[in-house]
Design a protein around this motif. Sequence first.
Motif, PDB file in Angstrom:
ATOM      1  N   ILE A 108      37.749  34.205  35.889  1.00 31.93           N
ATOM      2  CA  ILE A 108      37.433  34.210  37.328  1.00 31.93           C
ATOM      3  C   ILE A 108      36.193  35.050  37.611  1.00 31.93           C
ATOM      4  CG2 ILE A 108      38.229  35.088  39.570  1.00 31.93           C
ATOM      5  CD1 ILE A 108      41.005  34.002  38.863  1.00 31.93           C
ATOM      6  N   GLN A 109      36.122  36.227  36.994  1.00 33.68           N
ATOM      7  CA  GLN A 109      34.961  37.099  37.239  1.00 33.68           C
ATOM      8  C   GLN A 109      33.678  36.472  36.698  1.00 33.68           C
ATOM      9  OE1 GLN A 109      35.631  41.189  36.410  1.00 33.68           O
ATOM     10  NE2 GLN A 109      33.533  41.818  36.807  1.00 33.68           N
ATOM     11  N   GLU A 110      33.767  35.868  35.523  1.00 36.14           N
ATOM     12  CA  GLU A 110      32.584  35.252  34.908  1.00 36.14           C
ATOM     13  C   GLU A 110      32.113  34.035  35.708  1.00 36.14           C
ATOM     14  OE1 GLU A 110      31.406  33.074  30.705  1.00 36.14           O
ATOM     15  OE2 GLU A 110      33.054  34.501  30.698  1.00 36.14           O
ATOM     16  N   GLU A 111      33.052  33.245  36.221  1.00 32.75           N
ATOM     17  CA  GLU A 111      32.701  32.014  36.917  1.00 32.75           C
ATOM     18  C   GLU A 111      32.314  32.227  38.375  1.00 32.75           C
ATOM     19  OE1 GLU A 111      32.513  28.666  35.810  1.00 32.75           O
ATOM     20  OE2 GLU A 111      32.454  29.755  33.923  1.00 32.75           O
ATOM     21  N   LEU A 112      33.015  33.128  39.071  1.00 29.65           N
ATOM     22  CA  LEU A 112      32.804  33.303  40.508  1.00 29.65           C
ATOM     23  C   LEU A 112      31.957  34.522  40.848  1.00 29.65           C
ATOM     24  CD1 LEU A 112      36.378  32.360  41.836  1.00 29.65           C
ATOM     25  CD2 LEU A 112      34.424  30.864  41.394  1.00 29.65           C
ATOM     26  N   GLY A 113      31.681  35.350  39.847  1.00 31.74           N
ATOM     27  CA  GLY A 113      30.807  36.508  40.073  1.00 31.74           C
ATOM     28  C   GLY A 113      31.459  37.637  40.843  1.00 31.74           C
ATOM     29  N   ARG A 114      32.771  37.549  41.055  1.00 28.37           N
ATOM     30  CA  ARG A 114      33.519  38.606  41.730  1.00 28.37           C
ATOM     31  C   ARG A 114      34.852  38.818  41.018  1.00 28.37           C
ATOM     32  NH1 ARG A 114      33.444  36.366  47.802  1.00 28.37           N
ATOM     33  NH2 ARG A 114      33.060  34.401  46.703  1.00 28.37           N
ATOM     34  N   THR A 115      35.412  40.002  41.195  1.00 23.30           N
ATOM     35  CA  THR A 115      36.697  40.269  40.555  1.00 23.30           C
ATOM     36  C   THR A 115      37.799  39.528  41.297  1.00 23.30           C
ATOM     37  OG1 THR A 115      37.162  42.209  41.912  1.00 23.30           O
ATOM     38  CG2 THR A 115      35.947  42.572  39.845  1.00 23.30           C
ATOM     39  N   LEU A 116      38.918  39.384  40.653  1.00 20.45           N
ATOM     40  CA  LEU A 116      40.069  38.705  41.236  1.00 20.45           C
ATOM     41  C   LEU A 116      40.528  39.417  42.510  1.00 20.45           C
ATOM     42  CD1 LEU A 116      42.970  37.195  39.238  1.00 20.45           C
ATOM     43  CD2 LEU A 116      43.516  38.766  41.074  1.00 20.45           C
ATOM     44  N   GLU A 117      40.496  40.745  42.491  1.00 23.00           N
ATOM     45  CA  GLU A 117      40.944  41.542  43.648  1.00 23.00           C
ATOM     46  C   GLU A 117      40.022  41.380  44.855  1.00 23.00           C
ATOM     47  OE1 GLU A 117      42.766  42.928  40.039  1.00 23.00           O
ATOM     48  OE2 GLU A 117      40.629  42.727  40.553  1.00 23.00           O
ATOM     49  N   GLU A 118      38.756  41.091  44.612  1.00 21.87           N
ATOM     50  CA  GLU A 118      37.799  40.922  45.712  1.00 21.87           C
ATOM     51  C   GLU A 118      37.996  39.591  46.443  1.00 21.87           C
ATOM     52  OE1 GLU A 118      33.804  43.343  44.388  1.00 21.87           O
ATOM     53  OE2 GLU A 118      34.245  41.485  43.322  1.00 21.87           O
ATOM     54  N   ILE A 119      38.563  38.613  45.751  1.00 24.46           N
ATOM     55  CA  ILE A 119      38.714  37.272  46.331  1.00 24.46           C
ATOM     56  C   ILE A 119      40.105  37.047  46.906  1.00 24.46           C
ATOM     57  CG2 ILE A 119      38.616  34.787  45.837  1.00 24.46           C
ATOM     58  CD1 ILE A 119      36.704  35.505  43.509  1.00 24.46           C
ATOM     59  N   PHE A 120      41.137  37.530  46.193  1.00 26.31           N
ATOM     60  CA  PHE A 120      42.518  37.204  46.553  1.00 26.31           C
ATOM     61  C   PHE A 120      43.287  38.413  47.085  1.00 26.31           C
ATOM     62  CE2 PHE A 120      41.192  34.321  43.109  1.00 26.31           C
ATOM     63  CZ  PHE A 120      41.360  33.100  43.744  1.00 26.31           C
ATOM     64  N   GLN A 121      44.068  38.126  48.099  1.00 26.92           N
ATOM     65  CA  GLN A 121      44.978  39.140  48.647  1.00 26.92           C
ATOM     66  C   GLN A 121      46.155  39.326  47.688  1.00 26.92           C
ATOM     67  OE1 GLN A 121      47.957  38.832  52.335  1.00 26.92           O
ATOM     68  NE2 GLN A 121      45.825  38.525  52.942  1.00 26.92           N
ATOM     69  N   HIS A 122      46.592  38.206  47.122  1.00 20.34           N
ATOM     70  CA  HIS A 122      47.691  38.229  46.147  1.00 20.34           C
ATOM     71  C   HIS A 122      47.442  37.135  45.108  1.00 20.34           C
ATOM     72  CE1 HIS A 122      51.709  38.516  44.441  1.00 20.34           C
ATOM     73  NE2 HIS A 122      51.832  37.203  44.594  1.00 20.34           N
ATOM     74  N   PHE A 123      47.808  37.416  43.873  1.00 21.49           N
ATOM     75  CA  PHE A 123      47.616  36.427  42.789  1.00 21.49           C
ATOM     76  C   PHE A 123      48.805  36.533  41.840  1.00 21.49           C
ATOM     77  CE2 PHE A 123      45.928  34.250  39.174  1.00 21.49           C
ATOM     78  CZ  PHE A 123      44.901  33.434  39.643  1.00 21.49           C
ATOM     79  N   GLU A 124      49.568  35.450  41.716  1.00 25.94           N
ATOM     80  CA  GLU A 124      50.747  35.439  40.833  1.00 25.94           C
ATOM     81  C   GLU A 124      50.316  35.528  39.371  1.00 25.94           C
ATOM     82  OE1 GLU A 124      54.002  35.455  41.164  1.00 25.94           O
ATOM     83  OE2 GLU A 124      53.942  35.549  43.361  1.00 25.94           O
ATOM     84  N   PRO A 125      50.793  36.531  38.627  1.00 19.14           N
ATOM     85  CA  PRO A 125      50.395  36.669  37.213  1.00 19.14           C
ATOM     86  C   PRO A 125      50.873  35.504  36.332  1.00 19.14           C
ATOM     87  CG  PRO A 125      51.404  38.687  38.036  1.00 19.14           C
ATOM     88  CD  PRO A 125      51.665  37.621  39.062  1.00 19.14           C
ATOM     89  N   GLY A 126      52.081  34.990  36.631  1.00 12.03           N
ATOM     90  CA  GLY A 126      52.628  33.890  35.827  1.00 12.03           C
ATOM     91  C   GLY A 126      52.175  32.537  36.368  1.00 12.03           C
TER      92      GLY A 126
END
Length: 555
Positions: A108-126
């Motif tokens: 996600i960071q490599e493709e979107l240029g931002r960290t997962l935390e910067e884009i999503f309020q919540h992200f299911e690990p599984g």
Amino acid sequence: MFARRVRHINRYREIAVALLSQGFDYIVEEMGLIQKVPYYQRVRTVKKSGGIGERIRLVLQQLGPTYVKLGQIASTRPDLLPPGIIGELEKLQDKVPSFSFIEVHSVIQEELGRTLEEIFQHFEPGPLAAASIGQVHQAVLKTGEKVAVKIQRPDIATVIKTDLEILYELANLAERRFHWAKTYQLVDMIDEFSKALSSELDYTNESRNAEKISKQCINNPVICVPKVYRDYSSSKVLTAEYIEGIKISNKEKLEQQGYNISLLAERFAKEIFQQIFMEGFFHGDPHPGNVLVLPGETIAFLDFGMVGHLNSEMKYNLSSLVIGLMHQDSDEIAKTIYRMGIVSEYANKLKLRDDIELLVEKYYGVPLSQVSIGEAVNNIFAVALKHKIKIPADMVLVGKALLTMEGIVEKLDPHLSIFDIAEPFGKKIVMERLHPKTMTKKFWRNINDFSELFVSFPQQFKEFSAVVRHGRLRLDIAIPEMEHILKTQDRISNRVSFSIILLALSIFMASIIVSLSIAGQSSLLWPIPILEIGFGIAMVIFFWLLYAIIRSGNL
């Protein structure tokens, strides 16, 4: 370069071992792969219990994600492969473990240029689901929208590229070594499948497909397509609206929740026909996992990795096929097949028509409500394959989509007539074709083509004259079954040669016998029985010739 070569050698070995394990040792030996297999793996016991289709499926499963995916794509092409193999390939399932959450972060960071935390309020690990190319996670954007995020497996593109390179090499080798590989045009087949697989690797294609079908359905409130969030998507990440619903095949649950099952079946069938006949851009894989039911008998389509495109000519041909089937008109079906396919120069029109007559007879007297359009269309494509007529891939995908749709509709409402739903769409296309505006446009297009031909004729004639003048005119003459004729001639020549040798030997032996009789000498020469040995050789040649002629059936 060296590392790439090592990867290829290791993969060749894995392919050879997989083929040996399912009894395809003759292929391994003929293609020269046996040397790449360790001796202990060559001599182990091989099971050959299943049919050829089942053993091909097991080989693909053993070789991993690329081959499983190629097998799944191949299962959509009944125009290229026999029904027995297609049936087995349809059983192929993605059984792969999910990749780690750390790798998800990285992609996600490599493709979107931002960290997962910067884009999503919540992200299911599984992951919700994991497949050969990627996996899907549920998440919530910073703006509060629920989304499904599809993430491509790290390095899967490199793995697939290596596998496809090897497949091309093996396909080329197979066409040189095996007649069946050349008959099935294995290189072209691999090329077509690899293009489809490469397209699925680029998630931007799926984004565009979803958006296009969404625009087609914009005026239809009972059809839903998930919104794609372009700002959070790339070639390896696809973020789309998360939709919760009931699988359209779950009839029991739909009935429990009070849905109108007959209405759902009709809406689903009409939407598929609308996409195919009217729009010419359709969902290529509408299986139950990709079709959900929402409140208000609304139908949601998911996963647009596989879609089909039909131009106006292809839509007209398809409607002609359906109408030809309804009227049981063999001539119309035959003409349509010739219009829509790439016809071999050796195709026999009379035999094609005979085979279509046999196919039409299968449906004679059968109520249209009991006829499967998808099955009938696929049967027609099978006849085309038999006569070496190549049908466009998108047209074949229509057959698969129709069969899948009919299977779902039959389960929901067995009394619904698919032909009754399809007929108005087919007639509408024919009427559009005959509309004065359409015919005028076609007329001017033909006039334009003829004018271009007329303008370019002097130059083409000049070039042709130059070729003739310089003696460079080449004439190719193809005689069907020439190879068979030459082989037969070669066998006849060999037998004539042996017969001449036998005759010469007989004359020689006779002259020796006469000479010895006149001279009153024994037939022994340096204590060797020359006559007896010569007679023995002559008898061996004689009986061998007699056996060969009897075996050929040309006595």
